[in-house]
Design an enzyme around this catalytic site. Sequence first.
Site, PDB file in Angstrom:
ATOM      1  N   GLU A   1     -10.126  -1.043   5.973  1.00 35.91           N
ATOM      2  CA  GLU A   1      -8.796  -1.204   6.748  1.00 35.91           C
ATOM      3  C   GLU A   1      -8.854  -1.206   8.202  1.00 35.91           C
ATOM      4  OE1 GLU A   1      -5.427   1.109   5.678  1.00 35.91           O
ATOM      5  OE2 GLU A   1      -3.995   0.067   7.020  1.00 35.91           O
TER       6      GLU A   1
ATOM      7  N   SER B   1       0.989   6.600   2.430  1.00 34.64           N
ATOM      8  CA  SER B   1       1.879   7.539   3.038  1.00 34.64           C
ATOM      9  C   SER B   1       3.156   8.170   2.382  1.00 34.64           C
ATOM     10  CB  SER B   1       2.309   7.145   4.499  1.00 34.64           C
ATOM     11  OG  SER B   1       1.163   6.323   5.191  1.00 34.64           O
TER      12      SER B   1
ATOM     13  N   GLN C   1       0.825  -1.216   0.028  1.00 38.35           N
ATOM     14  CA  GLN C   1      -0.167   0.039   0.049  1.00 38.35           C
ATOM     15  C   GLN C   1       0.736   1.242  -0.021  1.00 38.35           C
ATOM     16  OE1 GLN C   1      -2.174   0.498   3.756  1.00 38.35           O
ATOM     17  NE2 GLN C   1      -3.505   1.950   2.959  1.00 38.35           N
ATOM     18  N   GLY C   2       0.671   2.045  -0.949  1.00 34.21           N
ATOM     19  CA  GLY C   2       1.403   3.289  -1.037  1.00 34.21           C
ATOM     20  C   GLY C   2       0.777   4.385  -1.045  1.00 34.21           C
TER      21      GLY C   2
ATOM     22  N   ASN D   1      -4.055   7.058  16.554  1.00 36.82           N
ATOM     23  CA  ASN D   1      -5.110   7.294  17.586  1.00 36.82           C
ATOM     24  C   ASN D   1      -6.069   8.535  17.631  1.00 36.82           C
ATOM     25  OD1 ASN D   1      -4.885   4.751  18.295  1.00 36.82           O
ATOM     26  ND2 ASN D   1      -4.606   5.240  20.502  1.00 36.82           N
ATOM     27  N   GLU D   2      -4.981   9.743  17.581  1.00 33.42           N
ATOM     28  CA  GLU D   2      -5.607  11.005  17.496  1.00 33.42           C
ATOM     29  C   GLU D   2      -6.556  11.214  16.363  1.00 33.42           C
ATOM     30  OE1 GLU D   2      -2.243  10.364  18.041  1.00 33.42           O
ATOM     31  OE2 GLU D   2      -2.230  10.582  20.166  1.00 33.42           O
TER      32      GLU D   2
END
Length: 402
Positions: free
Chosen positions: A246, A131, A128-129, A388-389
């Site tokens: 996901e 980020s 998975q590209g 998480n944020e």
Amino acid sequence: MDIELSPQDAAFRDEVRAFLQDHLPEEVKAGGAATPSVFVEPEIGQAWNAVLHKQGWLGYQWPAAHGGTGWTPIQRYLFEKECARAGAPNLTVLGLKLLAPVIYTFGTEQQKSHYLPRILSGEDYWCQGFSEPGSGSDLASLKTRAVRQGDHYVVNGSKIWTTHAHHATGMFTLVRTNAEVKKQAGISFLLIDLASPGVSVRPILTTAGDHEVNQVFLEDVIVPVENLVGEEGQGWTIAKFLLENERGGSCHAPKLSYDLDQIEQAAAHESDGRGGKLAAQKDWKRRVATTRLSVNALEMIELKIISEIAKGRAPGPQTSLTKLLASNLRQEIDLLAVDLYGPAGLQLETDRPLYGDNAPSAVHSKGAQVASARYLNSRAWTIFGGTNEVQSTIIAKSVLGL
Ligand SMILES: Cc1cc2nc3c(=O)[nH]c(=O)nc-3n(C[C@H](O)[C@H](O)[C@H](O)COP(=O)(O)OP(=O)(O)OC[C@H]3O[C@@H](n4cnc5c(N)ncnc54)[C@H](O)[C@@H]3O)c2cc1C
């Protein structure tokens, strides 16, 4: 929500349970148990995929029309729960659970007939590209450019934290095809063959010493226009669809519950350092019970989402809640495992793999050998797939309406 199984579902569960008893290879189970990284190595994951493919169960989340089982949401859940209960390793998800739904939802007929069978057979292995350096949480700011020139795109840029890019044959990628419009509207979803000239993959080692993630460099990479999935500029819509899968495409609770069971059982044999067994110690029992309650609560939320899906609704932003809770619980359980083994739980073996004939010998036990590395690697749970944020913000805005 009725949580009792119908007789048909109970029969289905028994069929899956019997199959796993007979067909889950011991070396695959042992390999999964001795893997500290989040994803199992392809030799383990693909071996397990192959067993399920032979049985016709690998596309267990896919519609029958596309080569899947066509199982109901509750059957899929029961399958995942039984796999977890049997100690099966996680499936190789990137092609199977992330790309495949994109292909059969947004792809052309030609893309469906080409890619879907190759994901099931293991011929194609995807990474998975999404980020990029500087574009993680703020994914829409991504800068990798794809410039159309006749019947192909020329791609330049770099992707980072790309899990298993060093094993993969292809990378599904978000690229910028238009820099003049609102940032989300200029993104497209492109499939890149990693054997193409101009692609290079540089390893990034985790704090535990595992090679799981990479940085991928793309320099004047030629990608045929038929590798575009959906329309040009539809990439952000596709990415949101994929990220919901996901975050919520798996049932996390059964696997967490299995790992907690293993820890609880092992504690019956570990000393508390004061002449008794750890399992009988009050503080330990309280920690295990608190974690167990949280895992059970997570399972109820997952079942509620499944019952929504069974009514034909999309998983929706509540998947951020399960991703957040499951990530925190994963870290809590991996910390329990380190504490369980005392000083032996602090060994950090950096040789890999920790399974198979050439595995380094363990101090105390295999469980103790893998504990610290797993604890360190599971720090990633509260980062990948959205931190998480970021999940908290989605919950605040989209679930709670704040
Ligand atoms: C082990 C691992 C595997 C991964 N695998 C893949 C993969 O296969 N493919 C892929 O594309 N990516 C992958 N990722 C990348 C992952 O999705 C990103 O790391 C993640 O989205 C965070 O982005 P970042 O690293 O750029 O951190 P940043 O976005 O820079 O965040 C840094 C910190 O700032 C906080 N922050 C950022 N924005 C906000 C905000 N708006 N409000 C509050 N806090 C904020 C974050 O929560 C975090 O604590 C992987 C990451 C890890 C660790």
